[in-house]
Design a protein around this motif. Structure first.
Motif, PDB file in Angstrom:
ATOM      1  N   ASP A 266       0.858  -1.186   0.000  1.00  0.00           N
ATOM      2  CA  ASP A 266       0.000   0.000   0.000  1.00  0.00           C
ATOM      3  C   ASP A 266       0.896   1.238   0.000  1.00  0.00           C
ATOM      4  O   ASP A 266       1.240   1.792   1.036  1.00  0.00           O
ATOM      5  CB  ASP A 266      -0.900  -0.016   1.233  1.00  0.00           C
ATOM      6  N   ASP A 267       1.318   1.650  -1.207  1.00  0.00           N
ATOM      7  CA  ASP A 267       2.181   2.819  -1.313  1.00  0.00           C
ATOM      8  C   ASP A 267       1.641   3.744  -2.390  1.00  0.00           C
ATOM      9  O   ASP A 267       0.508   3.606  -2.837  1.00  0.00           O
ATOM     10  CB  ASP A 267       3.634   2.411  -1.585  1.00  0.00           C
ATOM     11  N   ALA A 268       2.458   4.667  -2.833  1.00  0.00           N
ATOM     12  CA  ALA A 268       1.981   5.708  -3.748  1.00  0.00           C
ATOM     13  C   ALA A 268       1.518   5.165  -5.091  1.00  0.00           C
ATOM     14  O   ALA A 268       0.694   5.782  -5.769  1.00  0.00           O
ATOM     15  CB  ALA A 268       3.071   6.753  -3.960  1.00  0.00           C
TER      16      ALA A 268
ATOM     17  N   SER B 221      -1.990  -0.533  -4.617  1.00  0.00           N
ATOM     18  CA  SER B 221      -3.104  -0.624  -3.680  1.00  0.00           C
ATOM     19  C   SER B 221      -3.636  -2.045  -3.690  1.00  0.00           C
ATOM     20  O   SER B 221      -3.562  -2.744  -4.708  1.00  0.00           O
ATOM     21  CB  SER B 221      -4.213   0.357  -4.070  1.00  0.00           C
ATOM     22  N   HIS B 222      -4.177  -2.499  -2.550  1.00  0.00           N
ATOM     23  CA  HIS B 222      -4.744  -3.841  -2.494  1.00  0.00           C
ATOM     24  C   HIS B 222      -6.058  -3.921  -3.268  1.00  0.00           C
ATOM     25  O   HIS B 222      -6.532  -5.008  -3.582  1.00  0.00           O
ATOM     26  CB  HIS B 222      -4.975  -4.252  -1.034  1.00  0.00           C
TER      27      HIS B 222
ATOM     28  N   ASP C 255      -6.683   3.246 -13.060  1.00  0.00           N
ATOM     29  CA  ASP C 255      -6.010   4.040 -12.022  1.00  0.00           C
ATOM     30  C   ASP C 255      -4.714   4.623 -12.582  1.00  0.00           C
ATOM     31  O   ASP C 255      -4.439   5.819 -12.445  1.00  0.00           O
ATOM     32  CB  ASP C 255      -5.690   3.175 -10.808  1.00  0.00           C
TER      33      ASP C 255
ATOM     34  N   ASP D  73      -0.063   9.912  -6.416  1.00  0.00           N
ATOM     35  CA  ASP D  73      -0.331   8.898  -5.385  1.00  0.00           C
ATOM     36  C   ASP D  73      -1.678   8.244  -5.659  1.00  0.00           C
ATOM     37  O   ASP D  73      -2.725   8.905  -5.652  1.00  0.00           O
ATOM     38  CB  ASP D  73      -0.337   9.551  -3.999  1.00  0.00           C
TER      39      ASP D  73
ATOM     40  N   ARG E  87      -3.427   6.439  -3.849  1.00  0.00           N
ATOM     41  CA  ARG E  87      -4.321   6.433  -2.689  1.00  0.00           C
ATOM     42  C   ARG E  87      -5.268   7.635  -2.670  1.00  0.00           C
ATOM     43  O   ARG E  87      -6.297   7.607  -2.000  1.00  0.00           O
ATOM     44  CB  ARG E  87      -3.486   6.383  -1.402  1.00  0.00           C
ATOM     45  N   HIS E  88      -4.924   8.679  -3.439  1.00  0.00           N
ATOM     46  CA  HIS E  88      -5.823   9.842  -3.519  1.00  0.00           C
ATOM     47  C   HIS E  88      -7.191   9.456  -4.082  1.00  0.00           C
ATOM     48  O   HIS E  88      -8.205  10.092  -3.761  1.00  0.00           O
ATOM     49  CB  HIS E  88      -5.216  10.931  -4.402  1.00  0.00           C
TER      50      HIS E  88
ATOM     51  N   TYR F 142      -9.022   7.006  -3.415  1.00  0.00           N
ATOM     52  CA  TYR F 142      -9.893   6.271  -2.504  1.00  0.00           C
ATOM     53  C   TYR F 142     -10.056   6.926  -1.135  1.00  0.00           C
ATOM     54  O   TYR F 142     -10.680   6.346  -0.242  1.00  0.00           O
ATOM     55  CB  TYR F 142      -9.362   4.832  -2.333  1.00  0.00           C
ATOM     56  N   THR F 143      -9.505   8.135  -0.941  1.00  0.00           N
ATOM     57  CA  THR F 143      -9.609   8.780   0.367  1.00  0.00           C
ATOM     58  C   THR F 143     -10.764   9.767   0.450  1.00  0.00           C
ATOM     59  O   THR F 143     -11.069  10.275   1.524  1.00  0.00           O
ATOM     60  CB  THR F 143      -8.302   9.520   0.705  1.00  0.00           C
TER      61      THR F 143
END
Length: 354
Positions: free
Chosen positions: A204-206, A209-210, A317, A328, A330-331, A333-334
């Protein structure tokens, strides 16, 4: 006679107190003072024991009349106070219709949703069907029907979330292709794309993602060639990243395609000269593809000597990150509104917003 005079005095005092009450709290205090358990009207009943038997009914009737008169006065006063309070509230909360209206904030499509829909629109225009499937999938359709038997070493490439020995969270949308081929009973043509979420045990990094999204495409018919695949992918690259983009195919390996290729697109930022986006190579890897393996066709009931096909898989993605300059993953999904607001009105292909 004494008791009658006392009744008259209590009644008059109570009615005066009711009229003087200026709010509900004061009116309630008057009610308790005269009609409560220890109130003055209730106290009048204590005189009953001192009266002759024949006078008690008339006395009790008079006490009730006093009680009823006070109750009626309290109810009337309560209505008056309520109306006054309402009028005051309306006066204080009145709306000035001459004031300018308040602007309603408009939303915008999520960058990931926008990218997926852009890809879907392209392939719908080319005559493809959009097919979705199960996110909780059988091991057979996720692996074995795609030329990945239990002993195949390529399974080590996809660490998976298993629920039982035979059920898992799908690691790609390829099971949708396997199920669709099976449902066609060995008869073409098949022309589909399969968008959806997939799951893998990943860091789980930039850039990983899982959980992420994937779009895979499949075409099966008679006389499908590698040139058909290249033409389709070239059109996809130009549609996503600009009309002057070029692609290149590099040999690779996937168990379900043979031959297999990695597909690169010329860098849309530096035009192939080399920059931080393409890591100074002039090319950016965007997807994997290849000709459908004969074993996959045979397991689905197709005659591999009559039918051929191509398949490709991409990560929206990653494509969205490239198109919009997002660093990143993760942006996505936040649900940070500050991040999402940057994409309002962003329509130009390849525009960097971050």
């Amino acid at each position: 006679m004494v008791q009658t005079d006392e009744m008259t005095t209590i009644k008059q005092d109570a009615l005066e107190a009711v009229e003087k009450a200026q709010d509900a709290q004061a009116l309630q205090a008057v009610k308790v003072q005269y009609l409560g358990k220890k109130g003055l009207v209730t106290g009048l009943m204590k005189h009953m024991k001192d009266l002759p038997k024949e006078e008690k009914p008339a006395y009790g009737q008079k006490v009730n009349e006093v009680r009823q008169a006070i109750e009626a006065a309290i109810e009337t006063r309560q209505v008056t106070l309520n109306e006054a309070a309402l009028n005051e509230q309306l006066a204080q909360e009145s709306i000035d219709v001459t004031l300018p209206g308040r602007a309603v904030a408009n939303g915008a499509a999520h960058p990931l949703t926008r990218t997926i829909e852009e890809i879907e629109d392209l392939f719908l225009g080319l005559g493809y069907e959009i097919v979705t499937g199960y996110e909780v999938e059988q091991d057979y359709y996720n692996f074995e029907a795609l030329n990945l038997p239990k002993s195949h070493p390529a399974r080590d490439m996809q660490d998976s979330f298993y629920i039982t020995e035979d059920i898992l969270m799908r690691t790609h949308t390829s099971p949708v292709q396997a199920r669709t081929l099976e449902q066609r009973n060995g008869k073409g043509p098949v022309k589909i794309i399969c968008p959806g979420k997939v799951y893998r045990r990943d860091s789980d990094d930039a850039t990983h993602s899982h959980q992420f999204t994937q779009i895979e495409g499949l075409v099966v018919d008679e006389n499908i060639k590698m040139s058909d695949l290249k033409g389709t992918l070239e059109l996809l690259a130009k549609s996503l990243f600009g009309a002057d983009r070029e692609i290149r195919l590099r040999p690779s390996y996937f168990p379900f395609t043979e031959p297999s290729v990695e597909v690169d697109v010329s860098c849309f930022k530096c035009k192939g000269k080399g920059c931080n986006v393409c890591k100074q190579t002039g090319w950016i890897e965007i997807l994997g593809a290849g000709m459908v393996h004969p074993n996959v066709l045979e397991m689905a009931g197709f005659d591999s000597k009559k039918y051929s096909g191509f398949a490709f898989g991409m990560g929206p993605d990653r494509i969205a990150m490239l198109k919009y300059g997002i660093e990143d993953i993760r942006h996505f999904y936040t649900n940070d509104v500050r991040f999402l607001n940057q994409f309002k009105g962003v329509e130009d292909r390849g525009e960097t917003t971050c």
